[in-house]
Design a protein around this motif. Structure first.
Motif, mmCIF file in Angstrom:
data_model
loop_
_atom_site.group_PDB
_atom_site.id
_atom_site.type_symbol
_atom_site.label_atom_id
_atom_site.label_comp_id
_atom_site.label_asym_id
_atom_site.label_seq_id
_atom_site.Cartn_x
_atom_site.Cartn_y
_atom_site.Cartn_z
ATOM 1 N N THR A 149 -1.878 3.576 -4.512
ATOM 2 C CA THR A 149 -0.808 2.644 -4.870
ATOM 3 C C THR A 149 -0.818 2.524 -6.394
ATOM 4 N N PHE A 207 -6.004 1.747 -5.940
ATOM 5 C CA PHE A 207 -4.865 1.253 -6.719
ATOM 6 C C PHE A 207 -5.076 1.664 -8.179
ATOM 7 N N LYS A 227 0.843 -1.206 0.000
ATOM 8 C CA LYS A 227 0.000 0.000 0.000
ATOM 9 C C LYS A 227 0.875 1.252 0.000
#
Ligand code: ATP
Ligand code: SF4
Ligand code: MG
Length: 345
Positions: A232, A200, A65
């Motif tokens: 991320t 993400f 992360k």
């Protein structure tokens, strides 16, 4: 001024120790297209099944992360396919993908929906990925409305906030994509991805189509979003200068497999794998232009029929007999640095 000077120093974000995403033995095979002669011949000799393209072949990777993992390799090595598998656009053919420690195959429908929204992809060509007949408000607002993340009455303010966040003038909500520049269109694509509140982002050559000065601005935006939203990234790029600048770690891919992963500084200073060394040797260390690598000598073998053993053996200057038979395992060569080459023992 080159792109990296313009982009400035990348602020350090907080990176957690636990993997957000973990791939174990992930593969993606496509059925190869066959022309009519092949099809007739195959029927005549009774071989009906199509050969498979091994686009992604037994990939294991962890992404933590808050981390930016750069993914690099020659054209056709499987980077986009891997990105699309991660983003849920292509189903994987084999292996396990864990999201926050749980295999995505074990998620129930509701959890799977949340996980799919949590990973968004930003594509190379913003024009091709935006519907030219839709207004920006609808492009950005469609998915959050459909998924119940925002009520219709709040949509305008929601889109306002997203446009401001990505550096677009929110009073342009009712315009169409063609009324924006290339860089602004990429910002619309980013706002559309952010609209479903992802954790993400898979960026597939997301700045490659932009002018150099605009590239630097969009890279800065990605990094500000990383800090501000704790995002991320899997960052796929041909431009090693960009990858070196923004990644915490870099993974090198060759013919469907990851062959080396290392912290960025270490990878560029002390590459271990002969393929990585060859890639880095192709680029000047100091350059005012984006540092794209050229394919090295020899063709990338066909993913329809990858060479046995080490896939790189047909082009490797250090090839040994063993390399032609035996696939090298990933070995740790320094802290956090792994490489798959028989030269490591
Ligand atoms: N939908 C598909 N059907 C069949 N084969 C495919 C498909 N998508 C990709 N491939 C094949 O899989 C292999 C990997 O392609 P991919 O696009 O993932 O490579 P890449 O590393 O992203 O290349 P580039 O740097 O040119 O974008 C190639 O041989 C490609 O032809
Ligand atoms: S395993 Fe052999 S062929 Fe493969 S990179 Fe190492 S030395 Fe070269
Ligand atoms: Mg690609």
């Amino acid at each position: 001024m080159n792109i990296m000077e313009e982009a400035g120093t990348v602020a350090q974000a907080t990176i957690s120790d636990t993997p957000l995403l973990r791939l174990v033995g992930v593969a993606k095979r496509f059925s190869a297209q066959r022309d009519i002669v092949d099809t007739v011949l195959a029927r005549l000799i009774g071989k009906g099944s199509l050969p498979a393209v091994h686009a992604v072949d037994d990939v294991s990777l962890e992404i933590r992360k808050g981390e930016v993992l750069g993914l690099v390799g020659e054209s056709g090595c499987g980077k986009s396919t891997l990105g699309r598998v991660v983003a849920g656009i292509h189903p994987k053919s084999a292996g396990t993908m864990e999201w926050k420690g749980i295999s995505v195959d074990r998620l129930d429908a509701q959890q799977r929906k949340r996980q799919t929204l949590a990973i968004q992809m930003i594509f190379q060509d913003p024009m091709a990925s935006l519907n030219p007949r839709k207004r920006v408000r609808d492009i950005i607002g469609e998915a959050p409305l459909a998924h119940g993340l925002v009520k219709p009455a709040e949509l305008e303010a929601y889109v306002d906030d997203l446009m401001t966040r990505v550096g677009l003038d929110p009073t342009y909500q009712l315009r169409y994509p063609h009324q924006f520049s290339g860089g602004q269109r990429q910002r619309i694509g980013i706002a559309r991805a952010l609209a479903v509140q992802p954790e993400f982002l898979v960026c597939d050559e997301s700045v490659a189509a932009l002018d150099v000065s605009v590239q630097a601005q969009v890279i800065n935006l990605f990094m500000r979003l990383r800090e501000g939203l704790g995002l991320t990234y899997l960052f796929i790029s041909h431009d090693l200068g960009v990858v070196e600048h923004i990644s915490d770690r870099v993974a090198i891919m060759y013919l469907g497999r990851i062959v080396e992963v290392a912290p960025t500084v270490e990878l560029f200073a002390q590459p271990n794998h002969p393929y990585t060394k060859a890639l880095l040797a192709e680029i000047p260390r100091i350059s005012l232009t984006p540092r794209e690598f050229n394919p090295m000598k020899g063709e990338l073998p066909s993913p329809l029929d990858p060479p046995p053993g080490c896939h790189f053996h047909t082009r490797c200057p250090f090839v040994m007999e063993r390399c032609k038979q035996e696939r090298p395992e990933m070995k740790t060569v320094a802290q956090g640095h792994i490489s798959a080459c028989h030269l490591n023992g």
